[in-house]
Design a protein around this motif. Structure first.
Motif, short mmCIF file in Angstrom:
data_model
loop_
_atom_site.label_atom_id
_atom_site.label_comp_id
_atom_site.label_asym_id
_atom_site.label_seq_id
_atom_site.Cartn_x
_atom_site.Cartn_y
_atom_site.Cartn_z
N HIS A 107 0.61 -1.35 -0.02
CA HIS A 107 0.17 0.12 -0.01
C HIS A 107 0.72 1.33 -0.11
CE1 HIS A 107 -3.24 -2.75 1.77
NE2 HIS A 107 -4.11 -1.98 0.65
N VAL A 108 2.05 1.15 1.00
CA VAL A 108 2.88 2.27 0.83
C VAL A 108 3.49 2.68 -0.49
CG1 VAL A 108 5.06 3.29 2.12
CG2 VAL A 108 3.49 2.05 3.37
N ARG A 109 3.89 1.67 -1.19
CA ARG A 109 4.47 1.79 -2.38
C ARG A 109 3.45 2.34 -3.57
NH1 ARG A 109 4.03 -1.25 -6.65
NH2 ARG A 109 3.45 -3.19 -5.37
N VAL A 110 2.01 1.96 -3.45
CA VAL A 110 1.34 2.34 -4.34
C VAL A 110 0.93 3.64 -4.15
CG1 VAL A 110 -1.25 1.97 -5.04
CG2 VAL A 110 0.31 0.20 -4.97
N ILE A 111 0.87 4.08 -2.93
CA ILE A 111 0.14 5.52 -2.74
C ILE A 111 1.28 6.51 -2.94
CG2 ILE A 111 -0.57 6.81 -0.81
CD1 ILE A 111 -1.98 4.54 0.45
N GLN A 112 2.50 6.26 -2.76
CA GLN A 112 3.78 6.88 -2.85
C GLN A 112 3.62 7.18 -4.37
OE1 GLN A 112 6.81 4.73 -0.94
NE2 GLN A 112 7.49 6.38 0.24
N HIS A 136 -9.08 4.49 2.28
CA HIS A 136 -9.66 3.33 1.49
C HIS A 136 -8.67 2.32 1.52
CE1 HIS A 136 -13.09 5.29 0.08
NE2 HIS A 136 -12.63 6.39 -0.24
N ALA A 137 -7.25 2.49 1.68
CA ALA A 137 -6.47 1.43 1.72
C ALA A 137 -6.55 0.51 2.84
CB ALA A 137 -5.08 1.89 1.75
N ARG A 138 -7.18 0.99 3.90
CA ARG A 138 -7.58 0.03 4.96
C ARG A 138 -8.47 -1.01 4.64
NH1 ARG A 138 -7.35 5.42 7.70
NH2 ARG A 138 -5.60 5.52 9.22
N GLY A 139 -9.30 -0.76 3.50
CA GLY A 139 -10.32 -1.83 3.09
C GLY A 139 -10.04 -2.24 1.72
N LEU A 140 -9.21 -1.85 1.20
CA LEU A 140 -8.89 -2.26 -0.21
C LEU A 140 -7.59 -2.70 -0.53
CD1 LEU A 140 -10.60 0.68 -2.35
CD2 LEU A 140 -11.80 -1.42 -1.64
N ASP A 141 -7.50 -3.88 -1.18
CA ASP A 141 -6.04 -4.44 -1.62
C ASP A 141 -5.25 -3.32 -2.37
OD1 ASP A 141 -6.03 -5.00 -4.67
OD2 ASP A 141 -7.92 -5.73 -3.69
N PRO A 142 -4.02 -3.42 -2.64
CA PRO A 142 -2.94 -2.50 -3.21
C PRO A 142 -3.42 -2.36 -4.52
CG PRO A 142 -1.76 -3.77 -1.63
CD PRO A 142 -3.19 -4.38 -1.66
N ASP A 143 -3.81 -3.19 -5.71
CA ASP A 143 -4.14 -3.30 -6.81
C ASP A 143 -5.33 -2.19 -6.87
OD1 ASP A 143 -2.13 -4.90 -7.43
OD2 ASP A 143 -3.69 -6.71 -7.55
N ALA A 144 -6.39 -2.37 -5.95
CA ALA A 144 -7.53 -1.57 -6.10
C ALA A 144 -7.37 -0.35 -5.90
CB ALA A 144 -8.61 -2.05 -5.20
N VAL A 145 -6.40 0.04 -4.86
CA VAL A 145 -5.92 1.33 -4.45
C VAL A 145 -5.11 2.04 -5.50
CG1 VAL A 145 -4.21 2.84 -2.98
CG2 VAL A 145 -5.91 0.98 -1.95
N ALA A 146 -4.38 1.34 -6.27
CA ALA A 146 -3.62 1.71 -7.50
C ALA A 146 -4.75 2.04 -8.57
CB ALA A 146 -2.61 0.79 -8.18
N LYS A 147 -5.70 1.40 -8.92
CA LYS A 147 -6.73 1.86 -9.84
C LYS A 147 -7.52 3.06 -9.25
CE LYS A 147 -7.70 -2.96 -11.32
NZ LYS A 147 -8.79 -3.92 -11.29
N LEU A 148 -7.85 3.08 -8.01
CA LEU A 148 -8.52 4.20 -7.44
C LEU A 148 -7.66 5.36 -7.64
CD1 LEU A 148 -10.86 5.71 -6.03
CD2 LEU A 148 -9.89 4.98 -3.78
N GLY A 149 -6.58 5.46 -7.25
CA GLY A 149 -5.49 6.67 -7.47
C GLY A 149 -5.47 6.98 -9.04
N LYS A 150 -5.16 5.92 -9.84
CA LYS A 150 -5.23 6.42 -11.15
C LYS A 150 -6.38 7.01 -11.76
CE LYS A 150 -4.24 4.29 -15.81
NZ LYS A 150 -3.92 3.17 -16.65
#
Length: 426
Positions: A107-112, A136-150
């Motif tokens: 998660h840290v890597r993705v959000i950074q 959202h990272a508290r409930g979503l996996d890193p792949d989903a957080v990456a999509k959300l951020g994009k």
């Protein structure tokens, strides 16, 4: 861990989650240690090129992993000036969540990475976007957080980076003979691609396994193969009838016949009829309850003597205006982390229609078939809060209640109360 075989299913799941929390905490404990290595300049003292090179040797990890840990230390650890004054970390919200073990190193890597992609003229959005992604990272996996951020970045900066080739391109499609077939290659502008994908959507839905069949294999076609089959089917329809046809609001129409006592107890069997003249199949009553909102089904409740007591009305189905409103509100499957589009979802009653739930927007939520079945199993619970669906996980999944904003990146970083007060267009 020798007695792990004695654990119940729930206890086993809780242990797995607890171990991950421990791993998160251990990963976070590296941040101040690596930061201190950098402060002391030990890499140069010991003859290494940089701190990442030192970590490769000390921890026996890949250079990419070492660089990620150095980057985490640079942005998540406070800095100390020569005067002794402490400077807050660059990403304080992420740093706090990581220290508590609420998010993983991934998660840290993705959000950074997402925050590093923010263009300079939108830098004022960085704190709000960081806080929202961490939440959202508290409930979503890193792949989903990456999509959300994009997707959130696409909303903030719709023009995107300047294209390398400023010359306008036209739609093109090349069909070249190859082997015993034809190879197709092409390029479409964004608007044309949206039109094409919309037309192909009802023809490219993955074929689900047939309930009750011995062969329960899933649709093994890749996305490209389904797109190819869909394009051919689209051409066949246009040639054959001259129109594309419409995608039905519900995929099938069935009748579910169930005794009243069986419906009340949620145990026993029901009869499922497949269209006109179809043979009835025996299914579990609870499965019938799920199919009532999964398909165009009409429940028929029987008295003990067999006569019909109640025949459901089709008004229980979401109409087209409600489907459009749900597509705008949920954007697709509302289950956290799912990115299935709305046309592949069904309108699920939060309070079941048979139990008195109304076919109103405040009682409907879009769910794909997979997550619809998951909700009916009962581990996850969905409820409406402020006009939006909120999902409560089972006790063995940490993070608490959560929403899916993958389809609604326009709401990221905004005050939930303001978003909830916005009217949903019909």
């Amino acid at each position: 861990m020798d007695d792990i075989w004695k654990a119940t299913d729930e206890e086993l799941l809780l242990r797995v989650g607890a171990v991950q929390h421990e791993l998160n905490t251990l990963s976070a404990s590296l941040v101040p240690l690596v930061a201190e290595l950098m402060t002391r300049g030990l890499a140069k003292v010991k003859g290494y090129r940089d701190t990442a090179d030192l970590l490769r040797s000390v921890q026996n990890v890949a250079r990419s992993t070492a660089k990620e840990r150095v980057r985490a230390a640079e942005q998540l650890s406070p800095l100390y000036l020569i005067t002794g004054q402490q400077v807050d970390p660059q990403l304080p919200v992420l740093a706090e969540a990581f220290e508590r073990g609420e998010v993983t190193a991934e998660h840290v890597r993705v959000i950074q990475s997402v925050l590093a992609s923010i263009p300079p003229h939108l830098d004022t959005h960085r704190p709000a976007l960081e806080a929202e992604l961490v939440q959202h990272a508290r409930g979503l996996d890193p792949d989903a957080v990456a999509k959300l951020g994009k997707r959130a970045l696409a909303v903030l900066d719709p023009d995107g980076p300047r294209p390398r080739d400023p010359r306008p391109s036209r739609n093109r499609l090349t069909l070249r003979p190859l082997g015993n077939g034809v190879e197709a290659r092409g390029w479409f502008d964004t608007e044309s691609a949206a039109v094409l994908r919309t037309a192909l959507s009802p023809l490219t839905v993955p074929v689900p396994p047939v309930d009750g069949a011995e062969d329960q294999t899933r649709d093994e076609r890749s996305t490209a193969e389904r797109n190819g089959d869909g394009l051919v089917e689209l051409a066949r329809r246009m040639i054959g009838v001259g129109v594309l046809g419409t995608e039905a609001v519900q995929p099938v129409q069935v009748s579910v016949t169930v005794p009243l006592d069986t419906l009340t107890a949620r145990e026993g069997a029901a009869l499922l009829g497949f269209g006109e003249g179809g043979l009835a199949a025996v299914i579990a009553a609870e499965e019938a309850r799920r199919l009532v909102c999964d398909a165009r089904a009409v429940p028929i409740v029987l008295a003990a003597t067999g006569e019909p007591l109640f025949v459901g009305r089709e008004s229980r189905l979401a109409n087209r205006a409600q489907r459009r409103a749900l597509a705008q509100r949920d954007g697709g499957c509302a289950f956290p982390g799912c990115d299935i589009p709305p046309q592949w979802c069904i309108a699920h009653h939060v309070v079941h229609w048979i139990d008195g739930g109304r076919t109103d927007l405040v009682n409907l939520v879009l769910l794909c078939r997979h997550h619809h079945s998951m909700i009916h199993k009962g581990d996850w619970v969905v409820e409406m809060d402020g006009g939006f669906p909120v999902f409560h996980p089972p006790p063995w999944i940490p993070g608490g209640p959560r929403r899916n904003v993958l389809h609604r990146p326009d709401l990221v970083g905004r005050i939930p109360e303001q978003a909830a007060r916005e009217p949903v267009p019909l």
